[in-house]
Design a protein around this motif. Structure first.
Motif, mmCIF file in Angstrom:
data_model
loop_
_atom_site.group_PDB
_atom_site.id
_atom_site.type_symbol
_atom_site.label_atom_id
_atom_site.label_comp_id
_atom_site.label_asym_id
_atom_site.label_seq_id
_atom_site.Cartn_x
_atom_site.Cartn_y
_atom_site.Cartn_z
ATOM 1 N N ARG A 1 0.840 -1.191 0.000
ATOM 2 C CA ARG A 1 0.000 0.000 0.000
ATOM 3 C C ARG A 1 0.878 1.246 0.000
ATOM 4 O O ARG A 1 1.853 1.333 0.761
ATOM 5 C CB ARG A 1 -0.868 -0.011 1.255
ATOM 6 C CG ARG A 1 -1.870 1.109 1.269
ATOM 7 C CD ARG A 1 -3.018 0.764 2.185
ATOM 8 N NE ARG A 1 -4.127 1.679 2.025
ATOM 9 C CZ ARG A 1 -5.268 1.558 2.692
ATOM 10 N NH1 ARG A 1 -5.420 0.568 3.558
ATOM 11 N NH2 ARG A 1 -6.230 2.425 2.496
ATOM 12 N N LYS A 2 0.503 2.206 -0.857
ATOM 13 C CA LYS A 2 1.266 3.458 -0.938
ATOM 14 C C LYS A 2 1.243 4.218 0.385
ATOM 15 O O LYS A 2 0.193 4.314 1.021
ATOM 16 C CB LYS A 2 0.614 4.378 -1.972
ATOM 17 C CG LYS A 2 1.137 4.241 -3.365
ATOM 18 C CD LYS A 2 0.461 5.350 -4.182
ATOM 19 C CE LYS A 2 0.614 5.141 -5.656
ATOM 20 N NZ LYS A 2 -0.361 6.007 -6.368
ATOM 21 N N TRP B 1 3.108 7.813 1.010
ATOM 22 C CA TRP B 1 4.062 8.863 0.612
ATOM 23 C C TRP B 1 4.634 9.565 1.837
ATOM 24 O O TRP B 1 3.880 9.944 2.735
ATOM 25 C CB TRP B 1 3.370 9.908 -0.264
ATOM 26 C CG TRP B 1 3.072 9.477 -1.669
ATOM 27 C CD1 TRP B 1 1.864 9.070 -2.147
ATOM 28 C CD2 TRP B 1 3.975 9.443 -2.783
ATOM 29 N NE1 TRP B 1 1.959 8.780 -3.489
ATOM 30 C CE2 TRP B 1 3.233 9.000 -3.897
ATOM 31 C CE3 TRP B 1 5.335 9.735 -2.937
ATOM 32 C CZ2 TRP B 1 3.808 8.857 -5.170
ATOM 33 C CZ3 TRP B 1 5.899 9.587 -4.197
ATOM 34 C CH2 TRP B 1 5.153 9.156 -5.288
ATOM 35 N N MET C 1 1.067 6.388 -12.528
ATOM 36 C CA MET C 1 0.905 5.616 -11.291
ATOM 37 C C MET C 1 0.527 6.458 -10.084
ATOM 38 O O MET C 1 0.451 5.956 -8.960
ATOM 39 C CB MET C 1 2.190 4.836 -10.979
ATOM 40 C CG MET C 1 2.497 3.786 -12.038
ATOM 41 S SD MET C 1 3.899 2.762 -11.604
ATOM 42 C CE MET C 1 3.177 1.803 -10.269
ATOM 43 N N SER C 2 0.311 7.762 -10.329
ATOM 44 C CA SER C 2 -0.011 8.654 -9.218
ATOM 45 C C SER C 2 -0.762 9.867 -9.722
ATOM 46 O O SER C 2 -0.626 10.238 -10.897
ATOM 47 C CB SER C 2 1.293 9.094 -8.538
ATOM 48 O OG SER C 2 1.028 10.034 -7.514
ATOM 49 N N SER C 3 -1.511 10.486 -8.829
ATOM 50 C CA SER C 3 -2.119 11.771 -9.170
ATOM 51 C C SER C 3 -1.104 12.900 -9.038
ATOM 52 O O SER C 3 -1.360 14.023 -9.468
ATOM 53 C CB SER C 3 -3.306 12.038 -8.250
ATOM 54 O OG SER C 3 -2.863 12.112 -6.910
ATOM 55 N N LYS C 4 0.046 12.597 -8.420
ATOM 56 C CA LYS C 4 1.084 13.612 -8.290
ATOM 57 C C LYS C 4 1.805 13.777 -9.625
ATOM 58 O O LYS C 4 1.835 12.865 -10.440
ATOM 59 C CB LYS C 4 2.096 13.206 -7.215
ATOM 60 C CG LYS C 4 1.506 12.994 -5.843
ATOM 61 C CD LYS C 4 2.606 12.613 -4.856
ATOM 62 C CE LYS C 4 2.047 12.101 -3.547
ATOM 63 N NZ LYS C 4 1.116 13.049 -2.895
HETATM 64 O O1 I3S Z 1 -2.788 4.725 -6.232
HETATM 65 P P1 I3S Z 1 -3.686 5.042 -5.073
HETATM 66 O O2 I3S Z 1 -4.061 3.848 -4.297
HETATM 67 O O3 I3S Z 1 -4.838 5.931 -5.443
HETATM 68 O O4 I3S Z 1 -2.772 5.858 -4.057
HETATM 69 C C1 I3S Z 1 -3.252 6.784 -3.131
HETATM 70 C C2 I3S Z 1 -3.482 6.127 -1.808
HETATM 71 O O5 I3S Z 1 -2.368 5.356 -1.446
HETATM 72 C C3 I3S Z 1 -3.738 7.140 -0.708
HETATM 73 O O6 I3S Z 1 -3.796 6.519 0.559
HETATM 74 P P2 I3S Z 1 -5.000 5.619 1.071
HETATM 75 O O7 I3S Z 1 -4.350 4.266 1.127
HETATM 76 O O8 I3S Z 1 -5.347 6.121 2.406
HETATM 77 O O9 I3S Z 1 -6.095 5.704 0.057
HETATM 78 C C4 I3S Z 1 -2.610 8.154 -0.622
HETATM 79 O O10 I3S Z 1 -2.890 9.099 0.378
HETATM 80 C C5 I3S Z 1 -2.443 8.834 -1.958
HETATM 81 O O11 I3S Z 1 -1.350 9.735 -1.849
HETATM 82 C C6 I3S Z 1 -2.200 7.853 -3.075
HETATM 83 O O12 I3S Z 1 -2.269 8.436 -4.331
HETATM 84 P P3 I3S Z 1 -1.257 9.344 -5.116
HETATM 85 O O13 I3S Z 1 -2.024 9.733 -6.329
HETATM 86 O O14 I3S Z 1 -0.932 10.496 -4.211
HETATM 87 O O15 I3S Z 1 -0.001 8.580 -5.480
#
Ligand code: I3S
Length: 128
Positions: free
Chosen positions: A31-32, A34, A84-87
């Motif tokens: 799981r991501k 950041w 792979m990201s919204s960033k």
């Molecule tokens: O690719 P994903 O799963 O949309 O990545 C997002 C999630 O990991 C999110 O955390 P939750 O596990 O609580 O949903 C993160 O806060 C986001 O930063 C991740 O997306 P981005 O687009 O920022 O890589």
């Protein structure tokens, strides 16, 4: 550089603050999560430090600090991975052992320099 003949002191290539998330460990998806990371490129290794605020220019030196983790760049693969990201400004680093990291900066020039520097180190290691 002055140290280039001393093989016990690998050359510091680059250091700076990037956003980092590990997305796979040994090929298993994670799981991501950041977080800002102090990233140091030294010799064949990319070294991550947890607390950038506590870092000083000398703290990358062996023994001076406790790396969170370290990546062997030999055989590693580097790809832009904005899908792979919204960033923005995201690339993926994959090690031979199947560990995968996303690295990101809000600053275009910062991420471009990291990408180019890492790619050139990886390319050099291929031909050794
Ligand atoms: O690719 P994903 O799963 O949309 O990545 C997002 C999630 O990991 C999110 O955390 P939750 O596990 O609580 O949903 C993160 O806060 C986001 O930063 C991740 O997306 P981005 O687009 O920022 O890589």
């Amino acid at each position: 550089s002055p140290d280039s003949s001393d093989s016990s002191t690998p050359e510091l290539e680059k250091a700076g603050l990037l956003n980092k998330t590990k997305i796979a460990e040994g090929g298993r998806k994670l799981r991501k999560n950041w977080n800002p990371s102090w990233v140091v490129l030294v010799g064949n290794s990319l070294v991550f430090f947890k607390d950038p605020k506590s870092q000083t220019p000398s703290s990358w030196k062996p023994g001076n600090s406790h790396p969170e983790s370290s990546v062997d760049l030999r055989g590693a693969q580097l790809h832009w991975a904005n899908e792979m990201s919204s960033k923005k400004n995201v690339f993926k680093l994959r090690t031979v052992t199947g560990n995968e990291f996303l690295l990101q900066s809000e600053t275009d020039s910062v991420i471009t320099e990291w990408f180019n520097t890492l790619q050139s180190v990886i390319n050099k290691l291929v031909s050794l």
